[in-house]
Design a protein around this motif. Structure first.
Motif, PDB file in Angstrom:
ATOM      1  N   ASN A  99       0.803  -1.226   0.000  1.00  0.00           N
ATOM      2  CA  ASN A  99       0.000   0.000   0.000  1.00  0.00           C
ATOM      3  C   ASN A  99       0.833   1.273   0.000  1.00  0.00           C
ATOM      4  O   ASN A  99       0.755   2.079   0.919  1.00  0.00           O
TER       5      ASN A  99
ATOM      6  N   GLN B 125       0.516   3.880  -1.498  1.00  0.00           N
ATOM      7  CA  GLN B 125      -0.222   5.141  -1.644  1.00  0.00           C
ATOM      8  C   GLN B 125      -0.777   5.649  -0.320  1.00  0.00           C
ATOM      9  O   GLN B 125      -1.134   6.808  -0.196  1.00  0.00           O
ATOM     10  N   ILE B 126      -0.818   4.742   0.683  1.00  0.00           N
ATOM     11  CA  ILE B 126      -1.385   5.172   1.962  1.00  0.00           C
ATOM     12  C   ILE B 126      -0.433   6.139   2.639  1.00  0.00           C
ATOM     13  O   ILE B 126       0.748   5.866   2.789  1.00  0.00           O
TER      14      ILE B 126
ATOM     15  N   ALA C  61       3.113  11.252   0.341  1.00  0.00           N
ATOM     16  CA  ALA C  61       3.163  12.707   0.237  1.00  0.00           C
ATOM     17  C   ALA C  61       2.328  13.194  -0.943  1.00  0.00           C
ATOM     18  O   ALA C  61       1.595  14.179  -0.830  1.00  0.00           O
ATOM     19  N   SER C  62       2.430  12.480  -2.086  1.00  0.00           N
ATOM     20  CA  SER C  62       1.699  12.937  -3.268  1.00  0.00           C
ATOM     21  C   SER C  62       0.203  12.968  -3.006  1.00  0.00           C
ATOM     22  O   SER C  62      -0.481  13.929  -3.372  1.00  0.00           O
ATOM     23  N   VAL C  63      -0.300  11.907  -2.376  1.00  0.00           N
ATOM     24  CA  VAL C  63      -1.739  11.833  -2.149  1.00  0.00           C
ATOM     25  C   VAL C  63      -2.176  12.931  -1.169  1.00  0.00           C
ATOM     26  O   VAL C  63      -3.180  13.608  -1.374  1.00  0.00           O
TER      27      VAL C  63
ATOM     28  N   ILE D  20      -0.746  15.811  -0.589  1.00  0.00           N
ATOM     29  CA  ILE D  20      -0.698  17.104  -1.272  1.00  0.00           C
ATOM     30  C   ILE D  20      -1.891  17.248  -2.209  1.00  0.00           C
ATOM     31  O   ILE D  20      -2.533  18.293  -2.286  1.00  0.00           O
TER      32      ILE D  20
ATOM     33  N   HIS E 157       4.868  21.730   2.447  1.00  0.00           N
ATOM     34  CA  HIS E 157       6.016  22.132   1.633  1.00  0.00           C
ATOM     35  C   HIS E 157       7.237  22.399   2.501  1.00  0.00           C
ATOM     36  O   HIS E 157       8.357  22.072   2.114  1.00  0.00           O
TER      37      HIS E 157
ATOM     38  N   LEU F 221       8.887  19.252   3.437  1.00  0.00           N
ATOM     39  CA  LEU F 221       9.623  18.656   2.335  1.00  0.00           C
ATOM     40  C   LEU F 221      10.784  19.543   1.916  1.00  0.00           C
ATOM     41  O   LEU F 221      11.452  19.283   0.927  1.00  0.00           O
ATOM     42  N   ALA F 222      11.006  20.637   2.635  1.00  0.00           N
ATOM     43  CA  ALA F 222      12.101  21.577   2.370  1.00  0.00           C
ATOM     44  C   ALA F 222      11.933  22.322   1.056  1.00  0.00           C
ATOM     45  O   ALA F 222      12.903  22.799   0.491  1.00  0.00           O
TER      46      ALA F 222
ATOM     47  N   PRO G  78       9.668  12.544   0.916  1.00  0.00           N
ATOM     48  CA  PRO G  78       8.547  12.218   0.039  1.00  0.00           C
ATOM     49  C   PRO G  78       8.623  10.804  -0.526  1.00  0.00           C
ATOM     50  O   PRO G  78       7.701  10.356  -1.187  1.00  0.00           O
ATOM     51  N   CYS G  79       9.708  10.103  -0.295  1.00  0.00           N
ATOM     52  CA  CYS G  79       9.842   8.769  -0.878  1.00  0.00           C
ATOM     53  C   CYS G  79       9.455   7.701   0.129  1.00  0.00           C
ATOM     54  O   CYS G  79       9.715   7.848   1.319  1.00  0.00           O
TER      55      CYS G  79
ATOM     56  N   PHE H 275      17.191   9.303   1.888  1.00  0.00           N
ATOM     57  CA  PHE H 275      15.927  10.000   2.021  1.00  0.00           C
ATOM     58  C   PHE H 275      15.102   9.673   3.244  1.00  0.00           C
ATOM     59  O   PHE H 275      14.004   9.171   3.151  1.00  0.00           O
TER      60      PHE H 275
ATOM     61  N   GLU I 259      17.658  12.769   7.268  1.00  0.00           N
ATOM     62  CA  GLU I 259      18.622  13.187   6.251  1.00  0.00           C
ATOM     63  C   GLU I 259      18.274  14.581   5.747  1.00  0.00           C
ATOM     64  O   GLU I 259      19.132  15.448   5.631  1.00  0.00           O
ATOM     65  N   ILE I 260      16.992  14.794   5.479  1.00  0.00           N
ATOM     66  CA  ILE I 260      16.585  16.119   5.013  1.00  0.00           C
ATOM     67  C   ILE I 260      16.973  17.159   6.062  1.00  0.00           C
ATOM     68  O   ILE I 260      17.473  18.229   5.724  1.00  0.00           O
TER      69      ILE I 260
END
Lengths: 580, 231
Positions: free
Chosen positions: A230, A232-233, A236-238, A240, A294, A297-298, A435-436, A452, A456-457
């Motif tokens: 899953n 998509q659960i 980040a894309s969903v 956003i 945003h 996610l930097a 986001p990954c 990622f 790390e960010i």
């Protein structure tokens, strides 16, 4: 969708429950409900303990339970019969939502829910939605809203299981899809506070999931398989996309722009905007939610672009919900800071810190008090960094508080101690989220070291920001010398600073370069005028530096205002005691 | 069992049926978003075509692309990334490079071309122009991937000098602009600067009078004492 039918048929005219003026009140209940809390499952299993530990990373300060709760929390399905009082709560809550009685909904949402939680569900979940469904005629919309609070309570007081995380996500998706497919005549109204909490919690759970899914230890085979199957659960894309879709659907951007162009400065009450209140409010909060995503996610460029329709330092709608006000200013201030707009960052932080300080008494009663205190601390750390790089006068109360807490650290930043900048930055920065999706097939070590993760960010942010600050640590020193002279030879100043003449020339140009930043001047937060952030200006003529004097007048007005108020208080105190 | 439950994600259909007018149909979660992997290729094309420009649109495109790389690290195209990095230097004094660096994974920070670009940027940010020109010599191949690199950066440096200097010795000017003697003469002419025995007047800065920073009392502040004054 049964909601509409439900609205017409189901408002029971007379309910036997005695109804005091303030609607639902639960204090006057008797002891008979005690039996409901069954103590059988207090002994936790080992599995439970390991879960609690792994999730401690994403624990918010918001639960006050920690101090009192010597008893371990049990994140188990509610069993037994529902206490009478809770039944009544649910019934009334349902009724008020159908009636769109926002004042009562708000009172039950902010007070009764929390009081009942403390009494019955201090460390166990509320009854699940299917248990209360019969009480509310299976009203789907109500059940989604109930679930929203149900899972938020679990996230706040316990550590959610994977199943609960998934189910909560599904509930948010269902609710958002439902709204996205509704029309402007949707018979639903909710208090602003709740709408803000929905967006805020949605993002919090997204962040919490990222922390959860990046820890692969302690996860069973089945849990890992579920995660793999899953992606998509909570992705980040969903997340956003949902916020984006709500913003589009609500048409809030156009509405705000229209208002801005008419320069209407009265509060952004949306009822007179000819659209659905719930949509425009939810859309408005989604803008600020998206800003936060945003920032996590930097992506600072998109962050400021997102809030373009919101004007800072006005009485916009954000001022109506304290938590939203603070979130907006914290994130915008942070973005200003990391994009070297220190003057703006200082202005934004000062404004909101003053607001928090002024309304402190009110906040202590709020269920979001802990969250506010935390943000307050964070912003002081960030403000300390900004002011060491870009020294300037700030409001006196803020100045005193900073001096008490950070004067030592601020001096060390000016001496160029990277460690201190890093320390304050990490203390004040938001949480970052990758986001990954993590690589579930790799052992945990790989995920930590290489690819990622949120940490790390955050390391990258520190690195880039510290590099920026280190480029200008010498500048406050130069400034303090230039303030003493109207002209000075390059060689003389170079001597004072113990550098050679060419290095000094470089530093002077650098000073000019770094001080010329965008300064916010109303309008979209990303906009601004190119201006010098420094209080002194100079030019080099051959080998001489000419300093252009600029005099800042002392702020007498502030001083007088403060003292007038103080004396006024003293006089009225004296009058009370009858001595004057 | 969890995914089965989730597989029927489109419970939304249920709502659609009961909604007679479907005016909201077009606004849905399926809207193409800026984080989709499919947007990478067209955006890379756009970045390439805007390479010579320093317009806000070009900056937007560059940052969106780097963000897409953040979402899809396996699709990161180093050639294009290096162009984007070099171009961000040309957009000084804006902080384009900084914004890109915040988005790049740690691995890229430790590799070329990021290392070189950051080194060059540090020289430019600290106004160590002589060192900057020295450093460009070792990076010709990288820098030539974007047209007009030298000219554009020289313009930036020139603007910083005009901002901070009224006159400067010609030798120093040559050094900071990275120009030879012959080149500098034509450059000075082109700019319309005057040469007085090697002291170049940049014809800028004419703001010798004292700047006054006045204080404003806001009405809100005054309102606090109006009550007192009324007594």
């Amino acid at each position: 969708m049964e909601y509409e039918e439900g609205l017409e048929g189901d408002i029971v005219p007379d309910i036997s429950f005695p109804q005091p003026t303030s609607g639902f009140v639960f204090e006057d209940e008797d002891e008979e409900n005690e039996e409901i809390i069954d103590d059988e499952e207090v002994e936790p299993s080992n599995e439970f303990y390991s879960k609690r530990q792994e999730s401690s990373v994403d624990n918010r300060g918001r639960q006050h339970g920690n101090k009192k709760g010597s008893q371990p929390r049990q994140n188990k399905q509610f069993s037994g019969s529902i206490p009478e009082l809770v039944k009544q709560f649910v019934t009334y809550f349902h009724r008020y939502i159908q009636e769109r009685n926002v004042a009562e909904i708000q009172s039950m949402y902010e007070n009764s829910w929390n009081k009942l939680t403390e009494k019955f569900f201090f460390n166990s979940p509320w009854p699940s939605a299917d248990l209360i469904a019969p009480l509310v005629e299976n009203d789907r919309v109500f059940l989604m809203l109930y679930n929203e609070m149900y899972y938020r309570h679990i996230y706040g007081k316990m550590s959610p299981t994977q199943e609960q995380r998934f189910a909560s996500f599904k509930n948010y998706c269902d609710f958002f899809e439902f709204l996205l497919h509704s029309n402007a005549d949707l018979p639903l109204e909710l208090p602003k506070q709740w709408l803000w909490d929905i967006i805020n919690e949605f993002i919090y759970q997204f962040q919490s999931f990222a922390a959860y899914s990046s820890q692969l230890k302690n996860k069973s085979e089945e849990e890992l398989n579920n995660l793999k199957a899953n992606p998509q659960i909570w992705s980040a894309s969903v997340v956003i996309r949902y916020l984006d879709s709500i913003i589009k659907k609500s048409n809030i951007v156009a509405l705000l722009e229209e208002q801005n162009s008419h320069n209407v400065q009265k509060g952004v009450e949306s009822s007179n905007m000819g659209t659905h209140t719930l949509f425009s409010q939810l859309g408005y909060f989604s803008i600020i939610g998206l800003l936060r995503i945003h920032v996590m996610l930097a992506d600072y460029h998109s962050a400021l672009k997102t809030v373009a329709p919101i004007q800072l330092f006005t009485k916009g709608m954000f001022t109506l919900v304290s938590a939203c006000y603070i979130s907006l200013y914290y994130h915008v201030g942070y973005v200003y800071m990391v994009t070297r707009r220190f003057v703006d960052a200082i202005k934004v932080f000062t404004a909101i810190l003053l607001f928090i300080n002024r309304t402190r008494q009110y906040h202590t009663r709020s269920y979001q008090y802990d969250e506010i205190v935390k943000k307050n601390e964070k912003m002081f750390s960030l403000l300390a960094i900004c002011l060491s790089i870009c020294p300037q006068r700030v409001e006196e109360n803020i100045h005193t508080m900073l001096r008490d807490k950070f004067s030592d650290k601020m001096q060390r930043i000016q001496k160029g101690e990277e460690g201190v900048i890093e320390e304050l930055f990490l203390a004040g920065c938001p949480k970052f989220v990758s986001p990954c999706t993590p690589n579930y097939n790799a052992p945990e070590a790989d995920n930590k070291a290489g690819h990622f993760s949120g940490t790390e960010i955050s390391r990258v942010q520190v690195k880039v920001f510290v590099n920026e600050v280190m480029q200008q640590t010498l500048l406050p020193n130069i400034r303090s010398f230039l303030k003493l002279y109207s002209t000075i030879g390059l060689s003389k100043l170079a001597g004072f600073l113990e550098v050679d003449q060419e290095t000094l020339r470089e530093q002077l140009i650098c000073y000019k370069h770094k001080c010329r930043t965008l300064v916010y001047n109303g309008g979209a937060p990303a906009s601004g005028e190119k201006a010098s952030s420094s209080d002194i200006d100079f030019f080099v003529d051959g080998d001489m530096i000419h300093i252009i004097d600029s005099k800042t007048q002392r702020r007498y007005s502030e001083f007088f205002l403060r003292h007038i108020n103080k004396f006024d208080e003293i006089i009225s105190d004296l009058e009370k005691t009858g001595r004057v | 069992m969890l995914h089965d439950e989730y597989a029927e994600e489109d419970t939304a259909d249920e709502f659609e049926k009961s909604e007679p007018e479907k005016e909201a149909e077009n606004i849905s979660i399926t809207t193409m978003s800026s984080t989709d992997v499919e947007s990478i290729a067209p955006l890379e094309g756009k970045v390439n075509s805007l390479l010579g420009e320093t317009s806000p649109a070009a900056t937007d495109a560059n940052l969106s692309l780097v963000k897409l790389y953040q979402f899809h690290p396996e699709r990161l195209n180093k050639d294009i990334l290096s162009k984007v990095l070099v171009r961000s230097l040309m957009n000084l004094p804006s902080n384009d490079l900084q914004l890109i660096l915040y988005l790049l994974p740690e691995k890229q920070h430790a590799e070329e071309p990021t290392l070189t670009v950051v080194r060059l940027s540090n020289h430019l940010e600290r106004a160590q122009y002589a060192k900057f020109w020295e450093a460009t010599k070792g990076a010709q191949e990288l820098l030539s991937s974007v047209p007009n690199f030298h000219t554009t950066v020289r313009e930036f440096i020139s603007s910083m000098i005009t901002l901070s200097h009224r006159t400067i010795r010609i030798e120093q000017l040559e050094q900071v602009l990275g120009l030879s003697k012959e080149q500098s003469n034509s450059y000075i002419q082109e700019k319309g600067w005057s040469n007085d025995n090697g002291a170049i007047s940049l014809g800028s800065v004419d703001q010798t009078q004292t700047k006054k920073m006045s204080q404003n009392v806001k009405f809100d502040d005054l309102s606090r004492i109006l009550k007192t004054l009324n007594k």
